[in-house]
Design an enzyme around this catalytic site. Structure first.
Site, PDB file in Angstrom:
ATOM      1  N   ASP A  92      11.946 -26.551  -5.016  1.00  0.00           N
ATOM      2  CA  ASP A  92      11.461 -26.070  -3.715  1.00  0.00           C
ATOM      3  C   ASP A  92      12.578 -25.479  -2.864  1.00  0.00           C
ATOM      4  O   ASP A  92      12.303 -24.844  -1.843  1.00  0.00           O
ATOM      5  CB  ASP A  92      10.703 -27.168  -2.938  1.00  0.00           C
ATOM      6  CG  ASP A  92      11.525 -28.404  -2.669  1.00  0.00           C
ATOM      7  OD1 ASP A  92      12.162 -28.914  -3.606  1.00  0.00           O
ATOM      8  OD2 ASP A  92      11.523 -28.880  -1.516  1.00  0.00           O
ATOM      9  N   HIS A  93      13.840 -25.648  -3.295  1.00  0.00           N
ATOM     10  CA  HIS A  93      14.969 -25.098  -2.539  1.00  0.00           C
ATOM     11  C   HIS A  93      15.564 -23.848  -3.189  1.00  0.00           C
ATOM     12  O   HIS A  93      16.414 -23.188  -2.592  1.00  0.00           O
ATOM     13  CB  HIS A  93      16.053 -26.170  -2.350  1.00  0.00           C
ATOM     14  CG  HIS A  93      15.584 -27.302  -1.478  1.00  0.00           C
ATOM     15  ND1 HIS A  93      16.094 -27.534  -0.224  1.00  0.00           N
ATOM     16  CD2 HIS A  93      14.615 -28.229  -1.668  1.00  0.00           C
ATOM     17  CE1 HIS A  93      15.467 -28.568   0.318  1.00  0.00           C
ATOM     18  NE2 HIS A  93      14.556 -29.009  -0.538  1.00  0.00           N
ATOM     19  N   HIS A 119      11.068 -29.398   6.973  1.00  0.00           N
ATOM     20  CA  HIS A 119      10.668 -29.807   5.619  1.00  0.00           C
ATOM     21  C   HIS A 119       9.886 -31.117   5.737  1.00  0.00           C
ATOM     22  O   HIS A 119      10.057 -32.053   4.971  1.00  0.00           O
ATOM     23  CB  HIS A 119      11.964 -29.959   4.807  1.00  0.00           C
ATOM     24  CG  HIS A 119      11.872 -30.314   3.357  1.00  0.00           C
ATOM     25  ND1 HIS A 119      11.390 -31.511   2.903  1.00  0.00           N
ATOM     26  CD2 HIS A 119      12.271 -29.645   2.251  1.00  0.00           C
ATOM     27  CE1 HIS A 119      11.497 -31.548   1.572  1.00  0.00           C
ATOM     28  NE2 HIS A 119      12.014 -30.428   1.167  1.00  0.00           N
ATOM     29  N   ASP A 157      18.024 -32.250   1.649  1.00  0.00           N
ATOM     30  CA  ASP A 157      17.298 -33.485   1.359  1.00  0.00           C
ATOM     31  C   ASP A 157      18.324 -34.591   1.103  1.00  0.00           C
ATOM     32  O   ASP A 157      19.103 -34.507   0.156  1.00  0.00           O
ATOM     33  CB  ASP A 157      16.432 -33.317   0.104  1.00  0.00           C
ATOM     34  CG  ASP A 157      15.304 -32.310   0.278  1.00  0.00           C
ATOM     35  OD1 ASP A 157      15.087 -31.851   1.409  1.00  0.00           O
ATOM     36  OD2 ASP A 157      14.645 -31.999  -0.727  1.00  0.00           O
ATOM     37  N   HIS A 187      20.938 -28.258  -3.111  1.00  0.00           N
ATOM     38  CA  HIS A 187      20.697 -28.918  -4.396  1.00  0.00           C
ATOM     39  C   HIS A 187      19.736 -28.052  -5.198  1.00  0.00           C
ATOM     40  O   HIS A 187      19.270 -27.016  -4.709  1.00  0.00           O
ATOM     41  CB  HIS A 187      20.177 -30.344  -4.202  1.00  0.00           C
ATOM     42  CG  HIS A 187      18.832 -30.447  -3.531  1.00  0.00           C
ATOM     43  ND1 HIS A 187      18.593 -30.033  -2.242  1.00  0.00           N
ATOM     44  CD2 HIS A 187      17.649 -30.944  -3.977  1.00  0.00           C
ATOM     45  CE1 HIS A 187      17.327 -30.274  -1.924  1.00  0.00           C
ATOM     46  NE2 HIS A 187      16.730 -30.824  -2.965  1.00  0.00           N
ATOM     47  N   HIS A 190      20.783 -37.756  -2.615  1.00  0.00           N
ATOM     48  CA  HIS A 190      19.396 -37.399  -2.929  1.00  0.00           C
ATOM     49  C   HIS A 190      19.106 -37.837  -4.367  1.00  0.00           C
ATOM     50  O   HIS A 190      18.380 -37.173  -5.095  1.00  0.00           O
ATOM     51  CB  HIS A 190      19.247 -35.881  -2.750  1.00  0.00           C
ATOM     52  CG  HIS A 190      17.849 -35.348  -2.777  1.00  0.00           C
ATOM     53  ND1 HIS A 190      16.771 -35.980  -2.207  1.00  0.00           N
ATOM     54  CD2 HIS A 190      17.345 -34.198  -3.320  1.00  0.00           C
ATOM     55  CE1 HIS A 190      15.680 -35.246  -2.384  1.00  0.00           C
ATOM     56  NE2 HIS A 190      16.001 -34.169  -3.067  1.00  0.00           N
TER      57      HIS A 190
HETATM   58 ZN   LIG Z   1      13.013 -30.462  -0.762  1.00  0.00          ZN
HETATM   59 ZN   LIG Z   2      15.036 -32.202  -2.965  1.00  0.00          ZN
END
Ligand SMILES: [Zn+2]
Ligand SMILES: [Zn+2]
Length: 278
Positions: A66-67, A239, A175, A62, A152
């Site tokens: 942070d990814h 994570h 996530d 996604h 998510h």
């Molecule tokens: Zn994340």
């Molecule tokens: Zn996320």
């Protein structure tokens, strides 16, 4: 032939001196695949004995920052180290193309400086974006990758991935809360990597913005329930939210242990898991 999983970065969005951002390396057959590209991904790839130039594909679960925040470093490093143009396929949900377009726009000055300075570097970063929907993503070299919709929300769409090779299977969930798409991918998998949250701890933090994260991540218990329902062999917790206290791994594992009866791995950066347990 075993599939190898290296947890490159196991951190959550908050900076941590010991945990890089979300990124997972999967080696299956002769394919080297990167799932997500969070903070510090190229450093952790080097520690895992690989480089962006060796990647066959980057796959994004996604588009949360942070990814993806170090995807630009993957792209630049792949480009400057290539002796000749080598496409870098980037698979991701709908919305990946404008993200990559914006990233390449950000990199345009750097690209122009390097092209002006190196006579033999006469091409732009050759990123090939594939915006994908749930289904078979690719099937090459005996390695099949399948995507399913994860949940998510309000991040939409988001994806989870299953990598199959030689009768083995690994799931990179990203996530998500438990959902039908995740269940379908996890069925009978050898390794299931899930980003997790402890609602018992996060609910105590006197900050609503932090508490908000409870509703769109799997708790440790929910990850264990998904793993047990699907009959996976190994559950990998990554994570972790909140950032785990030193020495607390057993506490996290215990929360899953009552529900899931397979192997449970509490991931740190560079934790390595294989489908044959080697
Ligand atoms: Zn994340
Ligand atoms: Zn996320």
């Amino acid at each position: 032939m075993s599939i190898e999983v290296v947890l490159l970065g196991t951190g959550n969005p908050l900076p941590d001196p010991n945990r890089a951002g979300a990124a997972t390396l999967v080696r299956a057959g002769n394919r080297t695949l990167l799932f997500d590209a969070g903070r510090g991904v190229c450093m952790r790839m080097a520690a895992a004995g690989t480089l962006p130039l060796m990647l066959d594909a980057v796959l994004l679960t996604h588009l949360h920052s942070d990814h993806i925040c170090d995807l630009n470093d993957v792209v630049t490093t792949q480009w400057v180290m290539s002796p000749q143009p080598k496409p870098l396929p980037v698979y991701g949900p709908v919305g990946t193309q404008p993200i990559v377009d914006g990233m390449l726009a950000m990199l345009a000055p750097d690209v122009s400086y390097r092209r002006a300075h190196h006579a033999d570097l006469d091409w732009d970063p050759p990123v090939e974006v594939h915006e994908i929907a749930p289904g078979v993503v690719s099937d090459e070299g005996g390695v099949r990758i399948v995507a399913a919709a994860s949940d998510h929300r309000p991040v939409e769409p988001s994806l989870a991935f299953r990598i199959e090779h030689d009768g083995r299977a690994v799931v990179i969930a990203g996530d998500t809360v438990p959902c039908a798409g995740l269940d379908s991918l996890c069925a009978g998998a050898d390794v299931y990597v899930q980003t997790v949250l402890r609602d018992d701890l996060v609910s105590l933090v006197p900050a609503q913005r932090f508490k908000d994260t409870i509703d769109y991540h799997s708790t440790v218990l929910q990850a264990a329930q998904t793993a047990e329902r699907a009959g996976v062999r190994t559950l990998v917790l990554t994570h972790q939210i909140p950032t785990p206290a030193a020495g607390s791994a057993d506490e996290w594992i215990a929360l899953a242990r009552g529900t899931f009866h397979g192997t449970i791995v509490f991931a740190e950066d560079l934790t390595r898991v294989t489908t044959d347990g080697s």
